[in-house]
Scaffold this active site. Structure first.
Site, short mmCIF file in Angstrom:
data_model
loop_
_atom_site.label_atom_id
_atom_site.label_comp_id
_atom_site.label_asym_id
_atom_site.label_seq_id
_atom_site.Cartn_x
_atom_site.Cartn_y
_atom_site.Cartn_z
N GLY A 111 -1.92 14.41 -4.87
CA GLY A 111 -1.77 14.24 -3.43
C GLY A 111 -2.91 13.49 -2.76
O GLY A 111 -3.85 13.05 -3.42
N GLN A 112 -2.80 13.39 -1.44
CA GLN A 112 -3.77 12.59 -0.67
C GLN A 112 -5.19 13.10 -0.87
O GLN A 112 -6.11 12.33 -1.13
CB GLN A 112 -3.40 12.63 0.82
CG GLN A 112 -4.27 11.72 1.68
CD GLN A 112 -4.17 12.00 3.18
OE1 GLN A 112 -3.60 13.01 3.60
NE2 GLN A 112 -4.70 11.11 3.97
N ASP A 115 -0.51 18.82 -11.46
CA ASP A 115 0.48 18.53 -10.42
C ASP A 115 1.86 18.64 -11.04
O ASP A 115 1.99 18.72 -12.27
CB ASP A 115 0.26 17.11 -9.84
CG ASP A 115 0.74 17.00 -8.40
OD1 ASP A 115 1.95 17.18 -8.16
OD2 ASP A 115 -0.08 16.75 -7.51
N ARG A 119 3.87 16.20 -10.25
CA ARG A 119 4.18 14.77 -10.33
C ARG A 119 3.23 14.12 -11.32
O ARG A 119 2.06 14.52 -11.42
CB ARG A 119 3.97 14.10 -8.96
CG ARG A 119 4.92 14.61 -7.91
CD ARG A 119 4.57 14.07 -6.54
NE ARG A 119 3.33 14.64 -6.02
CZ ARG A 119 2.74 14.24 -4.90
NH1 ARG A 119 3.26 13.27 -4.19
NH2 ARG A 119 1.63 14.81 -4.48
N ASP A 123 3.53 23.62 -12.40
CA ASP A 123 4.33 24.04 -11.24
C ASP A 123 3.78 25.39 -10.77
O ASP A 123 3.95 26.40 -11.45
CB ASP A 123 5.79 24.16 -11.67
CG ASP A 123 6.69 24.54 -10.49
OD1 ASP A 123 6.15 24.80 -9.38
OD2 ASP A 123 7.92 24.58 -10.67
N TYR A 165 5.01 25.60 8.50
CA TYR A 165 3.72 25.22 7.93
C TYR A 165 2.60 26.10 8.50
O TYR A 165 1.79 26.67 7.76
CB TYR A 165 3.46 23.75 8.26
CG TYR A 165 2.15 23.19 7.79
CD1 TYR A 165 1.92 22.96 6.43
CD2 TYR A 165 1.15 22.85 8.70
CE1 TYR A 165 0.71 22.41 6.00
CE2 TYR A 165 -0.04 22.30 8.28
CZ TYR A 165 -0.26 22.08 6.93
OH TYR A 165 -1.44 21.53 6.51
N LYS A 211 0.17 28.84 6.72
CA LYS A 211 -1.29 28.63 6.71
C LYS A 211 -2.02 29.86 7.25
O LYS A 211 -3.04 30.26 6.70
CB LYS A 211 -1.67 27.37 7.49
CG LYS A 211 -1.34 26.07 6.75
CD LYS A 211 -2.12 25.96 5.44
CE LYS A 211 -1.74 24.74 4.62
NZ LYS A 211 -2.35 24.73 3.27
N1 SER Z 1 -2.26 16.82 8.21
C1 SER Z 1 -1.46 18.01 8.27
C2 SER Z 1 -0.13 17.74 8.81
O1 SER Z 1 -0.02 16.85 9.63
C3 SER Z 1 -2.11 19.04 9.13
O2 SER Z 1 -2.94 19.83 8.39
O3 SER Z 1 0.78 18.41 8.47
#
Ligand code: SER
Length: 317
Positions: free
Chosen positions: A11-12, A34, A36, A53, A142, A146
């Site tokens: 990921g990023q 990952d 991927r 996974d 999300y 969190k």
């Molecule tokens: N960068 C994330 C998002 O936009 C926020 O933590 O979902």
């Protein structure tokens, strides 16, 4: 030394964190994982890489048995905008995945880093100078995962004495690996479009203020927090950290200092706008600065000039 495991390493954040950890602690000491396969072959070839996974506890156990892991950076997660289109997947990955990793950390006595987010705040949170300890009633899946993640990491520290640590990341700006499915992704896309086409259509309103950070600061934050003296930490998980805050209009102005012809238009996406409107304008990150010496290096001007330089150089080849 014991090895370090990174989940979500394609990921990023994970991709750049894996390279930084390998540079700091040795290539063989960092196990990238990952679901991927990385297109960046360095991630796969420069050190150990495992398909993992996090939703499968047996899979997690198998990787823990093969390697000698002492620290886990658990970055595998579903971001905010994708989460709203696939809430079930977001819950599975962000909660059950975290639980499986916490259990592995408990059984194998690992330290663990968990990234929370500005998404852990909601409409009833104070929007300006958002305190470290404040109201958290997010209304995105999300955000729900969190907040729950912050709490379960604190619980594992209190109940099992597990060394869990974490931050609330703001929007992440970088040029190596694209973000995927976040609300703050515009602040990355805008640079690629500005350099390539000198125009960008933004899905957030021009006056939407959000906290942001350039990737080198984020990488240093994760490493510094995990290396910090535990006795100095009053908080453990979910430290507010930020480096800059701006609106799309302010970012466009900054880009115009380098690319004067740059034009921005707005086509607001109501889903992402509502998410962004529920997040802080800017956070107070003094707890992180006091407890483990967090300090950013890149502000809006420095980040913008670096992003434009790197992307322009890459396009010129
Ligand atoms: N960068 C994330 C998002 O936009 C926020 O933590 O979902």
């Amino acid at each position: 030394m014991k090895q370090i495991l990174v989940t979500g390493s394609v990921g990023q954040i994970g991709s750049e964190l894996t390279h930084a950890l390998r540079e700091r602690y040795g290539e063989e000491n960092v196990v990238a994982t990952d679901i991927r396969m990385p297109s960046d072959t360095r991630l796969r070839d420069a050190g150990p890489f495992e398909f993992l996974d996090v939703l499968d506890p047996n899979h997690v156990t198998r990787v823990m048995q093969i390697h000698d892991i002492g620290t886990i950076f658990h970055l595998a997660a579903v971001l905010s905008a994708i989460g709203e289109s696939r809430p079930n997947v977001a819950w599975q990955v962000n909660m059950n995945g975290l639980y499986n990793i916490l259990e592995a950390a408990r059984q194998y006595q690992c330290s663990m880093f968990f990234p929370s987010s500005i998404g852990a705040f909601g409409k009833s949170t104070p929007k300006d100078n958002t305190p470290q300890d404040t109201i958290q009633r997010p209304d995105t899946i999300y955000g729900v995962t969190k907040v729950a993640g912050e709490l379960i990491c604190d619980y594992y520290h209190k109940r099992f004495d597990l060394d869990t640590r974490g931050v609330r990341f703001p929007g992440m700006i970088s040029h190596e690996t694209e973000p995927g499915g976040g609300t703050t992704d515009y602040a990355v896309e805008i640079f690629f479009e500005a350099v390539k086409h000198k125009r960008y259509t933004c899905y957030l309103r021009e006056d939407t203020s959000l906290d942001m950070m350039y990737m080198p600061d984020a990488i240093r934050a994760m490493i510094d927090l995990m290396e910090a003296d535990a006795s100095k930490l009053k908080h453990r998980n979910a430290f507010n950290i930020t480096a800059m805050n701006f609106t799309p209009a302010q970012l466009a102005d900054e880009i115009r200092k380098h690319i004067p012809e740059f034009e921005i238009e707005y086509e607001v996406d109501p889903v992402r706008q509502e998410i962004a409107d529920s997040w802080p304008n800017y956070m107070d990150d003094s707890a992180a600065r006091d407890e483990w010496g967090w300090n950013h290096e890149y502000d809006l001007a420095k980040m913008t000039s670096d992003m434009i330089k790197v992307i322009s150089d890459r396009i010129k080849g």
